[in-house]
Scaffold this active site. Sequence first.
Site, PDB file in Angstrom:
ATOM      1  N   ASP A 240       0.667  -1.398  -0.151  1.00  0.00           N
ATOM      2  CA  ASP A 240      -0.268  -0.239   0.050  1.00  0.00           C
ATOM      3  C   ASP A 240       0.848   1.267   0.211  1.00  0.00           C
ATOM      4  O   ASP A 240       1.767   1.168   0.944  1.00  0.00           O
ATOM      5  CB  ASP A 240      -0.649  -0.212   1.240  1.00  0.00           C
ATOM      6  CG  ASP A 240      -1.852   0.897   1.274  1.00  0.00           C
ATOM      7  OD1 ASP A 240      -2.777   0.780   0.959  1.00  0.00           O
ATOM      8  OD2 ASP A 240      -2.219   2.629   1.091  1.00  0.00           O
TER       9      ASP A 240
ATOM     10  N   ASN B 166     -12.462  -3.296   2.405  1.00  0.00           N
ATOM     11  CA  ASN B 166     -13.667  -2.881   2.885  1.00  0.00           C
ATOM     12  C   ASN B 166     -15.121  -2.688   1.019  1.00  0.00           C
ATOM     13  O   ASN B 166     -14.425  -2.437  -0.006  1.00  0.00           O
ATOM     14  CB  ASN B 166     -12.797  -1.073   1.809  1.00  0.00           C
ATOM     15  CG  ASN B 166     -12.259  -0.492   3.674  1.00  0.00           C
ATOM     16  OD1 ASN B 166     -12.284  -1.186   5.055  1.00  0.00           O
ATOM     17  ND2 ASN B 166     -10.942  -0.473   3.737  1.00  0.00           N
TER      18      ASN B 166
ATOM     19  N   VAL C 231     -11.177   3.104  -3.668  1.00  0.00           N
ATOM     20  CA  VAL C 231     -10.696   2.671  -4.249  1.00  0.00           C
ATOM     21  C   VAL C 231     -11.925   1.533  -4.631  1.00  0.00           C
ATOM     22  O   VAL C 231     -11.552   0.256  -4.617  1.00  0.00           O
ATOM     23  CB  VAL C 231      -8.843   2.003  -4.859  1.00  0.00           C
ATOM     24  CG1 VAL C 231      -8.927   1.146  -6.603  1.00  0.00           C
ATOM     25  CG2 VAL C 231      -8.304   2.818  -4.442  1.00  0.00           C
TER      26      VAL C 231
ATOM     27  N   HIS D  50     -10.340  -5.226  -3.453  1.00  0.00           N
ATOM     28  CA  HIS D  50      -9.240  -5.728  -2.550  1.00  0.00           C
ATOM     29  C   HIS D  50      -8.881  -6.287  -1.159  1.00  0.00           C
ATOM     30  O   HIS D  50      -9.960  -5.580  -0.622  1.00  0.00           O
ATOM     31  CB  HIS D  50      -7.947  -4.899  -3.108  1.00  0.00           C
ATOM     32  CG  HIS D  50      -7.940  -3.116  -2.588  1.00  0.00           C
ATOM     33  ND1 HIS D  50      -9.431  -2.317  -2.928  1.00  0.00           N
ATOM     34  CD2 HIS D  50      -8.413  -2.783  -1.311  1.00  0.00           C
ATOM     35  CE1 HIS D  50     -10.233  -1.473  -2.437  1.00  0.00           C
ATOM     36  NE2 HIS D  50      -9.360  -0.987  -1.464  1.00  0.00           N
TER      37      HIS D  50
ATOM     38  N   HIS E 239      -6.856  -5.943   1.649  1.00  0.00           N
ATOM     39  CA  HIS E 239      -5.541  -5.931   2.805  1.00  0.00           C
ATOM     40  C   HIS E 239      -5.495  -6.348   3.403  1.00  0.00           C
ATOM     41  O   HIS E 239      -5.907  -7.407   3.954  1.00  0.00           O
ATOM     42  CB  HIS E 239      -6.307  -4.252   3.855  1.00  0.00           C
ATOM     43  CG  HIS E 239      -6.880  -3.057   2.936  1.00  0.00           C
ATOM     44  ND1 HIS E 239      -5.717  -1.723   3.020  1.00  0.00           N
ATOM     45  CD2 HIS E 239      -8.249  -2.776   2.611  1.00  0.00           C
ATOM     46  CE1 HIS E 239      -6.872  -0.809   2.345  1.00  0.00           C
ATOM     47  NE2 HIS E 239      -8.074  -1.782   1.639  1.00  0.00           N
TER      48      HIS E 239
HETATM   49  P1  5GP Z   1      -9.627   1.128  -0.207  1.00  0.00           P
HETATM   50  O1  5GP Z   1     -10.015   2.292   0.851  1.00  0.00           O
HETATM   51  O2  5GP Z   1     -10.381   1.222  -0.991  1.00  0.00           O
HETATM   52  O3  5GP Z   1     -10.026   0.339   0.963  1.00  0.00           O
HETATM   53  O4  5GP Z   1      -8.461   1.043  -0.493  1.00  0.00           O
HETATM   54  C1  5GP Z   1      -7.271   1.230  -0.854  1.00  0.00           C
HETATM   55  C2  5GP Z   1      -6.172   1.737  -0.685  1.00  0.00           C
HETATM   56  O5  5GP Z   1      -5.428   1.827  -2.022  1.00  0.00           O
HETATM   57  C3  5GP Z   1      -5.216   2.330  -0.121  1.00  0.00           C
HETATM   58  O6  5GP Z   1      -4.754   1.767   1.427  1.00  0.00           O
HETATM   59  C4  5GP Z   1      -4.445   3.690  -0.443  1.00  0.00           C
HETATM   60  O7  5GP Z   1      -3.784   4.139   0.614  1.00  0.00           O
HETATM   61  C5  5GP Z   1      -4.307   2.856  -1.671  1.00  0.00           C
HETATM   62  N1  5GP Z   1      -3.438   3.557  -2.409  1.00  0.00           N
HETATM   63  C6  5GP Z   1      -4.396   3.789  -3.851  1.00  0.00           C
HETATM   64  N2  5GP Z   1      -3.797   4.501  -4.206  1.00  0.00           N
HETATM   65  C7  5GP Z   1      -2.504   3.854  -4.615  1.00  0.00           C
HETATM   66  C8  5GP Z   1      -1.440   3.422  -5.779  1.00  0.00           C
HETATM   67  O8  5GP Z   1      -1.336   4.264  -6.341  1.00  0.00           O
HETATM   68  N3  5GP Z   1      -0.357   2.747  -4.973  1.00  0.00           N
HETATM   69  C9  5GP Z   1      -0.884   2.219  -3.890  1.00  0.00           C
HETATM   70  N4  5GP Z   1       0.979   1.481  -3.876  1.00  0.00           N
HETATM   71  N5  5GP Z   1      -2.590   1.976  -3.114  1.00  0.00           N
HETATM   72  C10 5GP Z   1      -2.751   2.636  -3.246  1.00  0.00           C
END
Ligand code: 5GP
Length: 114
Positions: free
Chosen positions: A30, A87, A96, A100, A102
């Site tokens: 992340d 999430n 996003v 996915h 985590h």
């Molecule tokens: P969500 O909030 O959708 O469950 O998690 C999305 C995750 O994607 C977040 O923890 C955020 O830090 C990570 N993330 C967003 N953009 C990027 C990126 O460009 N590269 C990487 N490696 N992680 C990202």
Amino acid sequence: MEKTLFQKIADKEIPSDMVYEDEMCVAFRDISPSAPVHILLVPRKPLRDITCATAEDAALLSHLMLKVGDIARAVGIAESGFRTVLNTGEDGGQTVPHLHIHIIGGRSMQWPPG
Ligand code: 5GP
């Protein structure tokens, strides 16, 4: 259709610190880790979230679940333990729109989370 951010990462159009990849999924660190180890495990198929999965995706979802342990072992947190988070949608804090998981570890975590 426009690729999602995570499709672009899976296709290496956007750089990432990738720790695992195969024909069905990728796993990368992340960009904004919430713990010393924070991996995102992402299917190559751009399902928006878990509610979009159907019976057709059973093999894919099973594959992802099996990979959690492999990846945790590979990054050294299988023994100490870790948290998996999936999430979904706005109230779930999903930012996003590409399914996915985590995988978060390397420190002790509380439950319930804040
Ligand atoms: P969500 O909030 O959708 O469950 O998690 C999305 C995750 O994607 C977040 O923890 C955020 O830090 C990570 N993330 C967003 N953009 C990027 C990126 O460009 N590269 C990487 N490696 N992680 C990202």
